[in-house]
Write an enzyme that holds these catalytic residues in place. Structure first.
Site, PDB file in Angstrom:
ATOM      1  N   ASP A 120       0.857  -1.109  -0.070  1.00  0.00           N
ATOM      2  CA  ASP A 120       0.026   0.155   0.049  1.00  0.00           C
ATOM      3  C   ASP A 120       0.907   1.172  -0.013  1.00  0.00           C
ATOM      4  O   ASP A 120       2.088   1.303   0.456  1.00  0.00           O
ATOM      5  CB  ASP A 120      -1.105  -0.073   1.284  1.00  0.00           C
ATOM      6  CG  ASP A 120      -2.132  -0.696   1.255  1.00  0.00           C
ATOM      7  OD1 ASP A 120      -2.463  -1.535  -0.005  1.00  0.00           O
ATOM      8  OD2 ASP A 120      -2.671  -1.019   2.257  1.00  0.00           O
ATOM      9  N   LYS A 178      -3.130   3.050  -2.322  1.00  0.00           N
ATOM     10  CA  LYS A 178      -4.375   3.596  -2.139  1.00  0.00           C
ATOM     11  C   LYS A 178      -4.553   4.800  -1.066  1.00  0.00           C
ATOM     12  O   LYS A 178      -4.386   4.641   0.118  1.00  0.00           O
ATOM     13  CB  LYS A 178      -5.612   2.647  -1.749  1.00  0.00           C
ATOM     14  CG  LYS A 178      -5.698   1.334  -2.443  1.00  0.00           C
ATOM     15  CD  LYS A 178      -6.563   0.278  -2.026  1.00  0.00           C
ATOM     16  CE  LYS A 178      -7.936   0.708  -2.399  1.00  0.00           C
ATOM     17  NZ  LYS A 178      -8.522   0.709  -4.022  1.00  0.00           N
ATOM     18  N   MET A 185      -8.925   7.970   8.879  1.00  0.00           N
ATOM     19  CA  MET A 185      -9.068   8.948   7.633  1.00  0.00           C
ATOM     20  C   MET A 185      -9.846  10.103   8.175  1.00  0.00           C
ATOM     21  O   MET A 185     -10.693  10.551   7.502  1.00  0.00           O
ATOM     22  CB  MET A 185     -10.000   8.093   6.621  1.00  0.00           C
ATOM     23  CG  MET A 185      -9.041   6.803   6.023  1.00  0.00           C
ATOM     24  SD  MET A 185      -9.903   5.546   4.974  1.00  0.00           S
ATOM     25  CE  MET A 185     -10.428   4.316   6.416  1.00  0.00           C
TER      26      MET A 185
END
Length: 242
Positions: free
Chosen positions: A38, A59, A169
């Site tokens: 990632d 991502k 996030m």
């Protein structure tokens, strides 16, 4: 007769620092033929698999990233070519890591796999800022959540019913969460701790109130985690020992 597929390992890289990966995870990285990693995996972490072919399937919010379907296809293709395949994910593979989609893809082809857990950012962040997520008589439950959804889905606006709330996030989503919490009569002075780039050299954290969070956060350069609740209130003797 050789097996049609190799074995796939979904490994949690932890919050960022290379020495926070598990011993098992590091050992498997050193044995890997190919590593699909990632965007949040650090260059220092990739030094643990210098012998392997490395494929970025990063991502990151707001940046170009490989579609999940394409990642699934790459996993299957690598398993048909290599004996030891590692899918290296930030944090823990089973928490906000889209593991379900990847496991379904592997299972549909009968590919053997193993999951190696990693330290999720919430735990690393609590340790870094020296604020327990639970406190006797104050906080006995913790919710890890995100407002991010799959493409085409409406944002999830629910507020978990827990003593300590941890939003992954964070960024702009945390500001909207704070606004919804204030509208739901949460205390304006509810303590909040925001941590960016947890466990890395450029880590930074700020303490503020729910009211202040509702007005927004400074621009960030890395992943942001937001921790909210009375457990985040500064302890009386913490400053003297920091």
């Amino acid at each position: 007769m050789t097996a049609p597929f190799g074995k796939v390992y979904l490994i949690g890289a932890g919050p960022g620092a290379a020495d926070l990966i598990t011993v098992r995870g590091a050992r498997l990285l050193a044995q890997a033929d190919v590593v699909l990693y990632d965007a949040l995996v650090t260059p220092e972490m990739l030094e643990l698999c210098s012998q392997a072919v490395k494929i970025s399937v990063g991502k990151r919010s707001g940046q170009r990233s490989a579609a999940q379907e394409h990642i699934n296809e790459q996993l299957v293709a690598c398993a048909s070519k290599y004996a030891v395949v590692v899918r290296l994910k930030g944090g823990d593979p089973m928490l906000f890591g889209r593991a379900d989609e990847e496991l379904n893809a592997l299972e549909s082809f009968g590919i053997s796999y193993e999951i190696v857990p990693g330290i999720t950012t919430a735990l690393a962040a609590a340790a870094s800022v020296k604020q327990p997520l639970t406190k006797r008589g104050i906080a006995r439950s913790v919710a890890l959540f995100t407002s991010s959804t799959a493409p085409g889905e409406a944002a999830d606006t629910r507020i978990p019913e827990c003593d300590t709330l941890i939003q992954y996030m964070g960024g702009r989503e945390a500001m909207l969460t704070a606004q919804r919490m204030l509208a739901a009569n949460f205390a304006a002075d509810l303590p909040v701790v925001v941590i960016e780039n947890c466990s890395r050299e450029d880590e930074r954290s700020i303490a503020l109130s729910l009211q202040e969070l509702s007005l927004g956060l400074p621009a960030s350069t890395g992943p942001v985690l937001v921790m909210m609740g009375e457990a985040m209130r500064p302890r009386a003797h913490k400053a003297a020992l920091t």
